[in-house]
Motif scaffolding. Structure first.
Motif, PDB file in Angstrom:
ATOM      1  N   GLU A 119     -83.185-114.189  58.447  1.00 14.77           N
ATOM      2  CA  GLU A 119     -84.583-114.619  58.491  1.00 14.77           C
ATOM      3  C   GLU A 119     -84.834-115.685  57.429  1.00 14.77           C
ATOM      4  OE1 GLU A 119     -86.630-110.288  59.520  1.00 14.77           O
ATOM      5  OE2 GLU A 119     -86.331-110.876  57.453  1.00 14.77           O
ATOM      6  N   LEU A 120     -85.828-116.522  57.691  1.00 16.31           N
ATOM      7  CA  LEU A 120     -86.255-117.525  56.712  1.00 16.31           C
ATOM      8  C   LEU A 120     -87.686-117.222  56.293  1.00 16.31           C
ATOM      9  CD1 LEU A 120     -84.999-120.791  58.482  1.00 16.31           C
ATOM     10  CD2 LEU A 120     -83.873-119.536  56.637  1.00 16.31           C
ATOM     11  N   TYR A 121     -87.920-117.238  54.993  1.00 17.79           N
ATOM     12  CA  TYR A 121     -89.270-117.071  54.451  1.00 17.79           C
ATOM     13  C   TYR A 121     -89.620-118.323  53.656  1.00 17.79           C
ATOM     14  CZ  TYR A 121     -88.888-112.114  55.619  1.00 17.79           C
ATOM     15  OH  TYR A 121     -88.744-110.935  56.293  1.00 17.79           O
ATOM     16  N   TYR A 122     -90.880-118.711  53.750  1.00 25.06           N
ATOM     17  CA  TYR A 122     -91.389-119.869  53.006  1.00 25.06           C
ATOM     18  C   TYR A 122     -91.713-119.399  51.591  1.00 25.06           C
ATOM     19  CZ  TYR A 122     -94.791-123.629  51.901  1.00 25.06           C
ATOM     20  OH  TYR A 122     -95.492-124.659  51.324  1.00 25.06           O
ATOM     21  N   LYS A 123     -91.016-119.991  50.599  1.00 20.69           N
ATOM     22  CA  LYS A 123     -91.240-119.622  49.190  1.00 20.69           C
ATOM     23  C   LYS A 123     -92.581-120.177  48.748  1.00 20.69           C
ATOM     24  CE  LYS A 123     -88.401-120.418  45.595  1.00 20.69           C
ATOM     25  NZ  LYS A 123     -88.465-119.239  44.736  1.00 20.69           N
ATOM     26  N   ASN A 124     -93.595-119.336  48.765  1.00 19.50           N
ATOM     27  CA  ASN A 124     -94.933-119.777  48.384  1.00 19.50           C
ATOM     28  C   ASN A 124     -95.723-118.557  47.916  1.00 19.50           C
ATOM     29  OD1 ASN A 124     -97.801-120.308  48.636  1.00 19.50           O
ATOM     30  ND2 ASN A 124     -97.234-122.232  49.620  1.00 19.50           N
ATOM     31  N   ASP A 125     -95.884-118.452  46.590  1.00 17.76           N
ATOM     32  CA  ASP A 125     -96.527-117.285  45.988  1.00 17.76           C
ATOM     33  C   ASP A 125     -97.937-117.051  46.521  1.00 17.76           C
ATOM     34  OD1 ASP A 125     -94.413-116.463  44.471  1.00 17.76           O
ATOM     35  OD2 ASP A 125     -95.041-117.505  42.648  1.00 17.76           O
ATOM     36  N   GLU A 126     -98.699-118.158  46.654  1.00 16.84           N
ATOM     37  CA  GLU A 126    -100.093-118.018  47.099  1.00 16.84           C
ATOM     38  C   GLU A 126    -100.183-117.387  48.477  1.00 16.84           C
ATOM     39  OE1 GLU A 126    -102.340-121.762  46.793  1.00 16.84           O
ATOM     40  OE2 GLU A 126    -101.419-121.896  44.803  1.00 16.84           O
ATOM     41  N   LEU A 127     -99.193-117.671  49.309  1.00 18.36           N
ATOM     42  CA  LEU A 127     -99.199-117.152  50.685  1.00 18.36           C
ATOM     43  C   LEU A 127     -98.417-115.850  50.807  1.00 18.36           C
ATOM     44  CD1 LEU A 127     -98.535-120.514  52.594  1.00 18.36           C
ATOM     45  CD2 LEU A 127    -100.734-119.376  52.232  1.00 18.36           C
ATOM     46  N   PRO A 130     -94.468-116.111  53.450  1.00 18.72           N
ATOM     47  CA  PRO A 130     -94.488-115.706  54.865  1.00 18.72           C
ATOM     48  C   PRO A 130     -93.172-115.980  55.598  1.00 18.72           C
ATOM     49  CG  PRO A 130     -95.707-117.754  54.554  1.00 18.72           C
ATOM     50  CD  PRO A 130     -95.356-117.257  53.185  1.00 18.72           C
ATOM     51  N   LEU A 131     -92.886-115.139  56.586  1.00 15.06           N
ATOM     52  CA  LEU A 131     -91.747-115.341  57.489  1.00 15.06           C
ATOM     53  C   LEU A 131     -92.044-116.578  58.336  1.00 15.06           C
ATOM     54  CD1 LEU A 131     -89.148-114.056  58.879  1.00 15.06           C
ATOM     55  CD2 LEU A 131     -90.752-112.959  60.445  1.00 15.06           C
ATOM     56  N   ILE A 132     -91.086-117.487  58.437  1.00 15.91           N
ATOM     57  CA  ILE A 132     -91.316-118.690  59.248  1.00 15.91           C
ATOM     58  C   ILE A 132     -90.089-118.971  60.125  1.00 15.91           C
ATOM     59  CG2 ILE A 132     -92.913-119.752  57.598  1.00 15.91           C
ATOM     60  CD1 ILE A 132     -90.586-121.652  56.825  1.00 15.91           C
ATOM     61  N   ASN A 133     -90.229-119.913  61.053  1.00 17.16           N
ATOM     62  CA  ASN A 133     -89.086-120.319  61.866  1.00 17.16           C
ATOM     63  C   ASN A 133     -88.787-121.810  61.657  1.00 17.16           C
ATOM     64  OD1 ASN A 133     -90.805-121.841  63.509  1.00 17.16           O
ATOM     65  ND2 ASN A 133     -91.067-120.190  64.987  1.00 17.16           N
ATOM     66  N   ALA A 139     -91.802-128.826  60.430  1.00 22.76           N
ATOM     67  CA  ALA A 139     -93.147-129.418  60.433  1.00 22.76           C
ATOM     68  C   ALA A 139     -93.684-129.586  59.013  1.00 22.76           C
ATOM     69  CB  ALA A 139     -94.093-128.555  61.262  1.00 22.76           C
ATOM     70  N   LEU A 140     -93.281-128.693  58.112  1.00 20.32           N
ATOM     71  CA  LEU A 140     -93.731-128.782  56.714  1.00 20.32           C
ATOM     72  C   LEU A 140     -92.766-129.591  55.856  1.00 20.32           C
ATOM     73  CD1 LEU A 140     -94.926-125.086  56.117  1.00 20.32           C
ATOM     74  CD2 LEU A 140     -96.344-127.090  56.581  1.00 20.32           C
TER      75      LEU A 140
END
Ligand code: U5P
Length: 235
Positions: A119-127, A130-133, A139-140
């Motif tokens: 799995e890939l997660y977006y390293k972002n403390d504020e969020l 989250p799990l992302i694809n 896109a980011l």
């Protein structure tokens, strides 16, 4: 090597410059956080144990041809690593359902996966990471498709190496999280591999030997980390 100016403090580590270009000085802390920083505490001896356990795993992986940022230990709770640009993705590999996967898919904790899950997660403390694809990551602009394919492939390779190695130590590798960094135009393994970032279960009793003891207030956290270190090194 000289410890230089303080650069950055994360949840579990502090980073300092060194007098050598391209190298940074990492200090592992006893601070522990869980649930995206909502739960805080300290685990005495954790910094030292994670520093040594991480170094041990990075050296083991280097012997198997997996390059990481690790350079050398400099004290009980400090190590020198290559300076990298961290890819803002966490790569999680799972062999057995636990934690967020068990919850998300409604699986009983301990259910064996028919094949490893990456799995890939977006390293972002504020969020809250989250799990992302791939679509989200592209896109980011977090990483390229080639980088993600490479990190996933490395994750599976590391899983196979660690699973086999830990089996001999009577430890089940349930799941783990990796981070990677860019340096000199390539991607190498970075951050840490420790009981903070892996789920380790005793092969016989299935007792937890990792940070879940802290997350779930099970007690015996330091002892569990110590037990992992003892099984790896015999010390
Ligand atoms: N993990 C981390 N850091 C995080 C989130 C998870 O190291 O910020 C690790 C956990 O220790 C576990 C794996 O080994 O990733 C999967 O965690 P979870 O998604 O089940 O919580």
């Amino acid at each position: 090597m000289q410890k230089g100016e303080f650069l950055y403090e994360g949840k579990a580590k502090k980073i300092y410059a060194t007098d050598q270009p391209g190298l940074v000085w990492i200090e592992y802390k006893d601070d522990a956080t869980a649930f995206n920083g909502l739960k805080k505490g300290t685990i005495s001896g954790k910094g030292e144990l994670n520093n040594k356990i991480s170094a041990y795993f990075f050296q083991l992986l280097a012997q198997k041809g997996i390059e990481s940022h690790f350079v050398q230990l400099v004290s009980d709770n400090e190590q020198i690593v290559k300076k990298v640009e961290i890819v803002p993705l966490e790569v999680v590999v799972r062999n057995i359902a636990a934690g967020s996967l068990a919850k998300r898919l409604g699986l009983e904790e301990g259910t064996a996966m028919q094949q490893p899950v990456v799995e890939l997660y977006y390293k972002n403390d504020e969020l809250g990471d989250p799990l992302i694809n791939y679509y989200h990551a592209l896109a980011l602009g977090l990483a390229t498709r080639e980088e993600m394919l490479y990190m996933e492939e490395m994750g599976l390779k590391i899983n196979a190496i660690l699973q086999e190695y830990l089996r001999d130590k009577e430890i089940i590798l349930v799941d783990f999280k990796l981070e990677f960094g860019r340096v000199d135009g390539k991607i190498i393994l970075a951050d840490e591999i420790s009981p903070d970032t892996c789920r380790f279960w005793d092969a016989e009793t299935r007792e937890k030997l990792d940070k879940d003891r802290f997350r779930r207030d099970l007690g015996g956290v330091e002892e569990a980390y110590q037990e992992v270190y003892r099984r790896l090194t015999g010390n």
